[in-house]
Write a protein that holds these residues in place. Structure first.
Motif, mmCIF file in Angstrom:
data_model
loop_
_atom_site.group_PDB
_atom_site.id
_atom_site.type_symbol
_atom_site.label_atom_id
_atom_site.label_comp_id
_atom_site.label_asym_id
_atom_site.label_seq_id
_atom_site.Cartn_x
_atom_site.Cartn_y
_atom_site.Cartn_z
ATOM 1 N N ASP A 142 0.739 -1.138 0.039
ATOM 2 C CA ASP A 142 -0.254 -0.109 0.045
ATOM 3 C C ASP A 142 0.910 1.319 -0.005
ATOM 4 O O ASP A 142 0.179 2.262 -0.217
ATOM 5 C CB ASP A 142 -0.921 -0.141 1.182
ATOM 6 N N LEU A 143 2.210 1.129 -0.015
ATOM 7 C CA LEU A 143 2.966 2.192 0.063
ATOM 8 C C LEU A 143 3.680 2.687 -1.165
ATOM 9 O O LEU A 143 3.984 1.840 -1.853
ATOM 10 C CB LEU A 143 4.235 1.954 1.042
ATOM 11 N N GLY A 144 3.742 3.783 -1.328
ATOM 12 C CA GLY A 144 4.435 4.471 -2.571
ATOM 13 C C GLY A 144 5.987 4.837 -2.340
ATOM 14 O O GLY A 144 6.734 4.097 -1.228
ATOM 15 N N PHE A 145 6.581 5.739 -3.001
ATOM 16 C CA PHE A 145 8.019 6.424 -2.906
ATOM 17 C C PHE A 145 8.156 7.637 -2.459
ATOM 18 O O PHE A 145 9.139 8.248 -2.690
ATOM 19 C CB PHE A 145 8.676 5.662 -4.089
ATOM 20 N N SER A 146 7.180 8.146 -1.881
ATOM 21 C CA SER A 146 7.193 9.704 -1.327
ATOM 22 C C SER A 146 8.190 9.593 -0.038
ATOM 23 O O SER A 146 8.425 8.341 0.437
ATOM 24 C CB SER A 146 5.810 10.184 -1.009
ATOM 25 N N ASP A 147 8.901 10.623 0.348
ATOM 26 C CA ASP A 147 9.595 10.445 1.514
ATOM 27 C C ASP A 147 8.797 9.842 2.715
ATOM 28 O O ASP A 147 9.158 9.175 3.552
ATOM 29 C CB ASP A 147 9.939 11.938 2.042
ATOM 30 N N TYR A 206 17.599 2.552 -13.416
ATOM 31 C CA TYR A 206 18.307 3.813 -13.707
ATOM 32 C C TYR A 206 17.978 4.511 -15.135
ATOM 33 O O TYR A 206 18.022 5.603 -15.267
ATOM 34 C CB TYR A 206 19.715 3.725 -13.603
ATOM 35 N N LYS A 207 17.924 3.680 -16.180
ATOM 36 C CA LYS A 207 17.804 4.230 -17.319
ATOM 37 C C LYS A 207 16.418 4.649 -17.318
ATOM 38 O O LYS A 207 16.159 5.897 -17.832
ATOM 39 C CB LYS A 207 17.433 2.814 -18.423
ATOM 40 N N LYS A 208 15.232 4.051 -16.705
ATOM 41 C CA LYS A 208 13.904 4.589 -16.616
ATOM 42 C C LYS A 208 13.793 5.909 -15.933
ATOM 43 O O LYS A 208 13.401 7.066 -16.145
ATOM 44 C CB LYS A 208 13.024 3.677 -16.062
ATOM 45 N N ALA A 209 14.747 5.908 -14.776
ATOM 46 C CA ALA A 209 14.817 7.206 -13.896
ATOM 47 C C ALA A 209 15.367 8.480 -14.542
ATOM 48 O O ALA A 209 14.840 9.636 -14.696
ATOM 49 C CB ALA A 209 15.771 6.876 -12.611
ATOM 50 N N ARG A 210 16.545 7.993 -15.506
ATOM 51 C CA ARG A 210 17.023 9.123 -16.412
ATOM 52 C C ARG A 210 16.241 9.717 -17.320
ATOM 53 O O ARG A 210 16.278 10.746 -17.766
ATOM 54 C CB ARG A 210 18.548 8.634 -16.810
ATOM 55 N N GLN A 214 11.241 10.462 -8.080
ATOM 56 C CA GLN A 214 11.809 10.291 -6.768
ATOM 57 C C GLN A 214 12.691 9.065 -6.551
ATOM 58 O O GLN A 214 12.417 8.047 -5.816
ATOM 59 C CB GLN A 214 10.706 10.213 -5.698
ATOM 60 N N PHE A 215 13.593 8.897 -7.282
ATOM 61 C CA PHE A 215 14.521 7.599 -7.653
ATOM 62 C C PHE A 215 15.751 8.000 -7.031
ATOM 63 O O PHE A 215 16.593 8.912 -7.217
ATOM 64 C CB PHE A 215 14.657 7.181 -9.069
ATOM 65 N N THR A 216 16.069 7.012 -5.881
ATOM 66 C CA THR A 216 17.290 7.248 -5.037
ATOM 67 C C THR A 216 18.640 7.380 -5.863
ATOM 68 O O THR A 216 18.934 6.489 -6.655
ATOM 69 C CB THR A 216 17.277 6.144 -3.827
ATOM 70 N N GLY A 217 19.410 8.324 -5.507
ATOM 71 C CA GLY A 217 20.433 8.599 -6.313
ATOM 72 C C GLY A 217 20.470 9.378 -7.361
ATOM 73 O O GLY A 217 21.456 9.905 -8.118
#
Length: 202
Positions: free
Chosen positions: A74-79, A148-152, A158-161
């Motif tokens: 049920d959790l996303g990736f917000s802080d 990482y490719k998707k994040a770039r 909100q992808f770490t790094g």
């Protein structure tokens, strides 16, 4: 945060943590693997788990992706959601320690304050922070999940790094550098630490 109901009363267990440790012939603890995506947390946690299990120890691995398929789906990736993710894992890991188990948790857990909160749940010596160190460039080169490719490309916010920070551990008990160490070398280093601190005996 939900407050504890005043009508709830803690029920003491009939079997103590110390009794469970004595039966397993080793202490329970949390090996908290933290590091960037692609650093090798899950690979290392599972390799260590296999080694300890084969030696007859009581062990388990809590993996970040696996937990999000069930307990934390049920959790996303917000802080805020990341913080709640780690809070829940800390509580679950504490139960494993109470059961006399060596539990390895493989989570990015990017914020120092959240890792400190998990540490505070446990007695001294029961929380072992393992920093799986690996340069961002190497993690991106591996990119085992294609994240990482998707994040770039802006497909993962909100992808770490990349678009969300990672706070390196300030004083981890163990640091392994997977850009230069093999899995076997890293496992041996961790086992050596556990023996030196009397969690394990040969």
């Amino acid at each position: 945060m939900t407050k504890t109901n005043s009508n709830l009363v803690w029920h003491e267990a009939s079997v103590s943590k110390q009794e469970r440790h004595a039966r397993h012939n080793h202490k329970g603890c949390v090996l908290w693997f933290t590091g960037l995506s692609g650093s090798g947390k899950s690979t290392l946690a599972n390799a260590l788990d296999r080694s300890l299990f084969d030696a007859g120890l009581s062990t388990y691995v809590l993996d970040g992706d696996n937990i999000r398929h069930g307990l934390n789906k049920d959790l996303g990736f917000s802080d805020r959601d990341r913080q709640e993710n780690i809070r829940r894992i800390g509580e679950v890991a504490k139960l494993f320690v109470d059961a006399g188990t060596i539990v390895s948790t493989a989570f990015i857990s990017p914020f120092q304050s959240d890792r400190d909160q998990a540490r505070a749940l446990l007695a001294d010596g029961e929380f072992v922070e393992v920093y799986v160190k690996c340069p961002l460039e190497e993690c991106e080169r591996r990119d085992v999940k294609g994240l990482y490719k998707k994040a770039r490309n802006g497909e993962i916010p909100q992808f770490t790094g990349i678009s969300s920070p990672y706070e390196e551990p300030e004083t981890p008990e163990i640091t392994v550098d997977t850009s230069v160490q093999t899995v076997e070398e890293s496992v041996e280093q961790i086992i050596g630490w556990l023996e030196k601190h009397h969690i394990l005996t040969r």
